[in-house]
Write a protein that holds these residues in place. Sequence first.
Motif, PDB file in Angstrom:
ATOM      1  N   ASN A  38      -3.422   7.322   5.868  1.00  6.32           N
ATOM      2  CA  ASN A  38      -2.304   6.425   5.606  1.00  6.32           C
ATOM      3  C   ASN A  38      -0.954   7.040   5.981  1.00  6.32           C
ATOM      4  O   ASN A  38      -0.017   7.068   5.189  1.00  6.32           O
ATOM      5  CB  ASN A  38      -2.299   5.990   4.137  1.00  6.32           C
ATOM      6  N   TRP A  48       0.798  -9.265   3.729  1.00  9.80           N
ATOM      7  CA  TRP A  48       0.683  -8.399   4.901  1.00  9.80           C
ATOM      8  C   TRP A  48      -0.360  -9.013   5.828  1.00  9.80           C
ATOM      9  O   TRP A  48      -1.464  -9.344   5.384  1.00  9.80           O
ATOM     10  CB  TRP A  48       0.244  -6.994   4.480  1.00  9.80           C
ATOM     11  N   LEU A  68      -7.860  -1.441   6.211  1.00  7.22           N
ATOM     12  CA  LEU A  68      -8.171  -2.541   5.300  1.00  7.22           C
ATOM     13  C   LEU A  68      -9.587  -3.097   5.465  1.00  7.22           C
ATOM     14  O   LEU A  68     -10.080  -3.784   4.580  1.00  7.22           O
ATOM     15  CB  LEU A  68      -7.151  -3.669   5.485  1.00  7.22           C
ATOM     16  N   SER A  76       0.892   1.019   6.355  1.00  3.68           N
ATOM     17  CA  SER A  76      -0.274   0.192   6.049  1.00  3.68           C
ATOM     18  C   SER A  76      -1.549   1.023   6.081  1.00  3.68           C
ATOM     19  O   SER A  76      -1.694   1.930   6.909  1.00  3.68           O
ATOM     20  CB  SER A  76      -0.387  -0.953   7.057  1.00  3.68           C
ATOM     21  N   GLU A 120     -10.557  -5.580   6.880  1.00  6.05           N
ATOM     22  CA  GLU A 120     -10.578  -7.034   6.882  1.00  6.05           C
ATOM     23  C   GLU A 120      -9.354  -7.559   7.617  1.00  6.05           C
ATOM     24  O   GLU A 120      -8.400  -6.822   7.866  1.00  6.05           O
ATOM     25  CB  GLU A 120     -10.628  -7.594   5.462  1.00  6.05           C
ATOM     26  N   ARG A 123     -15.391  -6.292   4.265  1.00  5.08           N
ATOM     27  CA  ARG A 123     -15.543  -4.926   3.761  1.00  5.08           C
ATOM     28  C   ARG A 123     -16.971  -4.578   3.360  1.00  5.08           C
ATOM     29  O   ARG A 123     -17.213  -3.526   2.809  1.00  5.08           O
ATOM     30  CB  ARG A 123     -14.573  -4.653   2.606  1.00  5.08           C
ATOM     31  N   ILE A 150      -5.599  -0.886  -3.139  1.00  2.00           N
ATOM     32  CA  ILE A 150      -5.319   0.224  -2.236  1.00  2.00           C
ATOM     33  C   ILE A 150      -3.841   0.590  -2.354  1.00  2.00           C
ATOM     34  O   ILE A 150      -2.968  -0.207  -1.993  1.00  2.00           O
ATOM     35  CB  ILE A 150      -5.658  -0.144  -0.783  1.00  2.00           C
ATOM     36  N   PHE A 209      -1.974  -2.751  -1.813  1.00  2.00           N
ATOM     37  CA  PHE A 209      -2.585  -3.809  -1.006  1.00  2.00           C
ATOM     38  C   PHE A 209      -3.835  -4.332  -1.714  1.00  2.00           C
ATOM     39  O   PHE A 209      -4.657  -3.541  -2.195  1.00  2.00           O
ATOM     40  CB  PHE A 209      -2.978  -3.272   0.376  1.00  2.00           C
ATOM     41  N   ASN A 210      -3.953  -5.657  -1.752  1.00  2.00           N
ATOM     42  CA  ASN A 210      -5.156  -6.278  -2.307  1.00  2.00           C
ATOM     43  C   ASN A 210      -5.442  -5.846  -3.741  1.00  2.00           C
ATOM     44  O   ASN A 210      -6.595  -5.774  -4.163  1.00  2.00           O
ATOM     45  CB  ASN A 210      -6.377  -5.970  -1.436  1.00  2.00           C
ATOM     46  N   ILE A 246      -2.974 -10.371   3.546  1.00  2.00           N
ATOM     47  CA  ILE A 246      -3.364  -9.534   2.421  1.00  2.00           C
ATOM     48  C   ILE A 246      -2.206  -9.468   1.422  1.00  2.00           C
ATOM     49  O   ILE A 246      -1.071  -9.186   1.812  1.00  2.00           O
ATOM     50  CB  ILE A 246      -3.700  -8.099   2.894  1.00  2.00           C
ATOM     51  N   GLY A 254      -4.584   0.317  10.123  1.00  2.00           N
ATOM     52  CA  GLY A 254      -3.600   1.079   9.365  1.00  2.00           C
ATOM     53  C   GLY A 254      -2.681   1.884  10.248  1.00  2.00           C
ATOM     54  O   GLY A 254      -2.785   1.909  11.467  1.00  2.00           O
ATOM     55  N   SER A 268      -3.051  -8.669   8.448  1.00  2.00           N
ATOM     56  CA  SER A 268      -3.969  -7.690   9.045  1.00  2.00           C
ATOM     57  C   SER A 268      -4.697  -8.364  10.202  1.00  2.00           C
ATOM     58  O   SER A 268      -5.309  -9.420  10.015  1.00  2.00           O
ATOM     59  CB  SER A 268      -4.981  -7.212   7.992  1.00  2.00           C
TER      60      SER A 268
END
Length: 752
Positions: free
Chosen positions: A188, A70, A46, A43, A48, A324, A27, A23-24, A52, A2, A72
Amino acid sequence: MGGRDFVILTTIFNTSSVVKCRFNKEIVVNGSVDVYGRAHCVSPLLYETGRIPIEVSVDGGSTYPHSGTWLSVHPGKVSESEKCTLVNETKWQYYGTPHYGGSLTVHWNPDMLKTDLVDIEVWGYTESGEPYTATWSPSWKYLYTLVHKHLNNGDFTFIPKPAAAEHRVFEFGSLRIVPSKYDDGEWNIHSIWSVDHAMAWHLGEDFRKDSAGWARDKCLKWHASDKKLPDFLSEIIDCPCTQAQSRADMGRFHPDYGCDIDSGSVCTYHQGAKHCVRAIYGSPKYAAGQQCCYDERGIQVLTSDSVGGSTPDRGHDWGSPPYRKPPRVPGFSHWLYDVITFYYCCLWSHNCQYYLELRPSSDCRTYKPPKIASAFGDPHFITFDGVNYTFKGKGEYILVSSNKSLVIQGRTQIVKYANGSASTVAGFSSVAMQEGSSDIIEVRLTEDLVKVEVLLNHEPLSFNRTWIDLKGAFLFYGADKRVTAMFSSGAGVEVSGRGRFLSINVLLPEEFMNQTQGLMGVMNNNPNDDFTLRDGRVLLTNLTSEELFQFGADWAVTNDGSLFTYDSTWLIDNYQVKHDPNFFPTFSVQENPSDPITEDMKIVCGNDSFCRFDVLTTRDLDVGIATLMSHANYKNLSQSLQPVVSCGWLETPKNGKKEGTCYLYNYEVIFTCNTGYILVGSYSRKCQADGTWSGQTSHCVSDNTLGIVLGCVFGFLTLLILLILIALHEKKHSKKKEMNVPSVSFHQIKDA
């Protein structure tokens, strides 16, 4: 991890818009709009890797009309300009142990943060709950700030002090550099991260006063705890026997960025090794990883012989879907179970035997190299079972179709002569592939035949780094216009741009035996059935060029089964028919000594028939050179992937020495004993073709012990001989007595 501030470039927003990025699907982070109407977001962490899903809202999160993806990536794959580093990375990991102290310096790229003042924070990682259950969860936590409002000049030097007791339980983590306008530990926000590392420099006085004792206690506690966790060693892939095999098995192994002979990395954790590879995918149940290291000879280094040997991982360094949930968190779980524990036992104390007991090297006795098939030039094929042939169709064809849901398709395109006229030669211009529900990957030449372009699910993919995690696949973009796709089954597909054509190598592990069909044949070690049609009929192997043309046409792609991208009128018009029945190629060509290109062809191609054929049909020496290089690449890979016999590790005898640490066919290991000891067993043992060692197990026994043993044996033999002599004497005496006994008549007995 991030903290990256990114800009949405394709849409202009109202400056009053309330931007949020999701995100996903779960988030949500706050965004903003700059004076140019461009939306910004940062970002989040994450846990992972891969692509994403991201959605953007301009109404405060009520709706999300804009979407994209995105990428990652693993922290270890982030470029140096995007992260901060601690100076002298071979020392900070020992900081606080004897002879390591003083100041440390943090370096970063100040242009990454548009601010005058920065804060430098310390963050730590831990996991809680019951291992391998739903209660097991990760925790990434702000600990404290090293400095507030430091000038954003790219440097900060400090003398570490022990952290507060509640923070010292976090023994590894990262530094984060953020603009000073934010609160400590705020999530963040735009930031720069260091690589995750062992934070010995912030540990307490108990560590500094007796680092070896402190680390030994940690090592023993970890050892007791890890032994109770499920066994992962039995399900990880075995190591290749040689470095050549490990580099050629591109579908299952990839260079370890911490010990890569091509990048010049120093192999900090594997002294004596020159190159290491990691298994690309985590094991199926426990998401464990395999690592294999090799010395300057290209021979595997085992932890049984050296602490610099290969060590498997309870947590795969690159993580493993579903992410995760520990130990599947990329990088972090690996540090917690496999790296910081190495520090405890091997770097900060001399108790490496405890670590190596639970992380032993895998030898290669069960390793089986993949099979390789290749296609290149005009186009020439070498099947998985080694059949060579040339198929010269124009269209789109199935190269590999398998019961394991792997599909690889190739598109051929007519080559034009230097004057612009069309030739009767076709070569591969595009390769598309997919395994199951994975992303569709397509590698193709641009229309000018100069560059290689990669498409992901029919959209051009921009490579800003060499390694990309995708759905169901990894993608590596190497030098020389080479793209390698690695699928979860262990299949590897290497596509290279060579001259006017693409060159294709496909590597499949043993699990694909009897599972393939298509132009690259049936992989079953039987070359006689490689020309199998869709309906199952098998053609003879001695087909003419015209008959091979009909075989190839049978494997044309169907309209509903095509993986290719049709993104221009030219392509759509040319490939509505998947096999062009009106294209009549040159099936054969004769070498003419009076042809002016013949002498140059001989110099360039030598005895390579594929190269000679392509030079004569295209009238282009560069095409021949490309074919020659592709064929040589196939032969090198094929040679590297030849099976190697391993007899397995041999133990050094107690009170003795062992010379030789290679346990492959025809290698010899020699044993000697220390002074005062005598060798019993074989002085040397040689690895035999059947995978067994010659000779007998070697032991070292002391001179005194040997004398006692020999004395006992001699005494026993002497006693045995005496007993035998006595028995013979008694037997002889008994026989004499029988001969002297007087006879008694029946009447005498009756009277008595």
